[in-house]
Design an enzyme around this catalytic site. Structure first.
Site, PDB file in Angstrom:
ATOM      1  N   ASP A  94       3.611  21.481 -29.501  1.00  0.00           N
ATOM      2  CA  ASP A  94       4.346  22.351 -30.412  1.00  0.00           C
ATOM      3  C   ASP A  94       5.238  21.551 -31.353  1.00  0.00           C
ATOM      4  OD1 ASP A  94       4.587  24.959 -31.244  1.00  0.00           O
ATOM      5  OD2 ASP A  94       6.316  25.411 -29.977  1.00  0.00           O
TER       6      ASP A  94
ATOM      7  N   ASP B  67       3.937  31.300 -27.228  1.00  0.00           N
ATOM      8  CA  ASP B  67       5.327  31.145 -26.806  1.00  0.00           C
ATOM      9  C   ASP B  67       5.760  32.271 -25.878  1.00  0.00           C
ATOM     10  OD1 ASP B  67       5.533  28.897 -28.446  1.00  0.00           O
ATOM     11  OD2 ASP B  67       6.088  30.110 -30.187  1.00  0.00           O
TER      12      ASP B  67
END
Length: 311
Positions: free
Chosen positions: A142, A188
């Protein structure tokens, strides 16, 4: 998916490969983001069941397709459903058509929440170590794709599919027609959700240190940690006015908070040695010490028969 089916268990090898596969997928979406919008209706029948009255005329149906005949006959589709499922399908279809025609943010979020729910339900981390490997790899993934390149932001903004939740920043000004959004990727939500789910059995049977406690301390801790990490993400994004990799803040919080609790309770060793099984229900005791038996099968059978015949 049938709710009785077992979830897919993620092994340590799968967890290590996950960021690599995700990176390849993300890069592919970046290169080919002009694809057909995703059409899918998601199951929410278990949630809707509580809204149906007790006297609702619910009938059972079965959709069956087979191939061949006789001994070579093979089932292609065998799906059982009822009237409540048909009502839920109709409602889901309305949302699907609404999304296809308008691409409205509320329809997008309904699909995103449904996908996230199914993802958390179907994926299962078999132990804490696997979860740490998965979260650690996606932490690097990420950070790299958000700060190192513009790939993540470009895909999130360009890909017209419910792969994210959107939050209108101009809701007070434009109402439901808002068009300025903050975004949160479904990854997420799903990955930390799987992590919290893997911790739900820690602190309850058959977790060895807490057979009599029957609490979900680690689950609630990870839940609070997720709220804290997400709030910190929003705060940093507001301060710096720049897209933020949510896992940069979620991973340390989701791993760190439960680890601190384990340190305080002296259960770190048990926490990392404990391995859950998707095939065992949360409160089903497991046999860890097997008795030693000797003798021929016939003598063992006679012994068992004598014990069964005793009053």
């Amino acid at each position: 998916q049938n709710s009785s089916e077992m979830p897919e268990t993620i092994t340590s090898r799968d967890a290590a490969r996950f960021p690599i596969v995700a990176s390849c997928t993300l890069l592919g979406l970046y290169l080919f983001f002009k694809v057909t919008a995703l059409l899918c209706t998601s199951r929410f029948s278990p949630v809707m069941n509580r809204f149906f009255p007790a006297n609702f005329p619910n009938k059972q149906y079965q959709l069956l397709f087979t191939q061949g005949s006789g001994e070579s006959k093979e089932e292609i589709v065998n799906y059982e459903f009822d009237t409540k499922d048909l009502v839920c399908l109709a409602l889901s279809s309305v949302v699907g058509v609404w999304y296809l025609l308008r691409k409205h943010w509320i329809a997008n979020n309904l699909f995103g929440l449904a996908f996230s729910l199914n993802g958390v339900e179907l994926l299962h981390l078999n132990n804490v170590s696997t979860g740490c490997i998965l979260l650690g790899g996606l932490f690097i993934y990420d950070v790299f794709w958000v700060f190192g390149t513009n790939v993540m932001v470009t895909v999130a903004k360009s890909f017209e599919a419910p792969i994210k939740l959107v939050f209108p920043q101009d809701l007070l000004e434009k109402g439901l027609e808002a068009d300025n959004f903050a975004m949160l990727g479904l990854g997420d939500i799903v990955i930390p959700g799987c992590w919290a789910g893997s911790l739900s059995s820690l602190g309850s049977a058959p977790f060895p240190c807490s057979l009599k406690k029957n609490t979900h301390t680690y689950f609630y801790t990870s839940f609070v940690a997720y709220i804290f990490g997400l709030g910190l993400t929003i705060f940093i994004m507001h301060i710096f006015k720049h897209a933020q990799p949510a896992l940069l803040y979620l991973v340390p919080a989701c791993i760190g908070f439960p680890l601190l609790v384990a340190l305080a309770k002296g259960e770190v060793t048990e926490m990392f040695s404990y391995e859950s099984s998707a095939e065992i229900l949360p409160h089903t005791p497991r046999l860890t010490h097997f008795p030693t038996v000797s003798g021929s099968p016939a003598s063992l059978a006679d012994s068992m028969q004598q014990k069964l015949s005793c009053p």
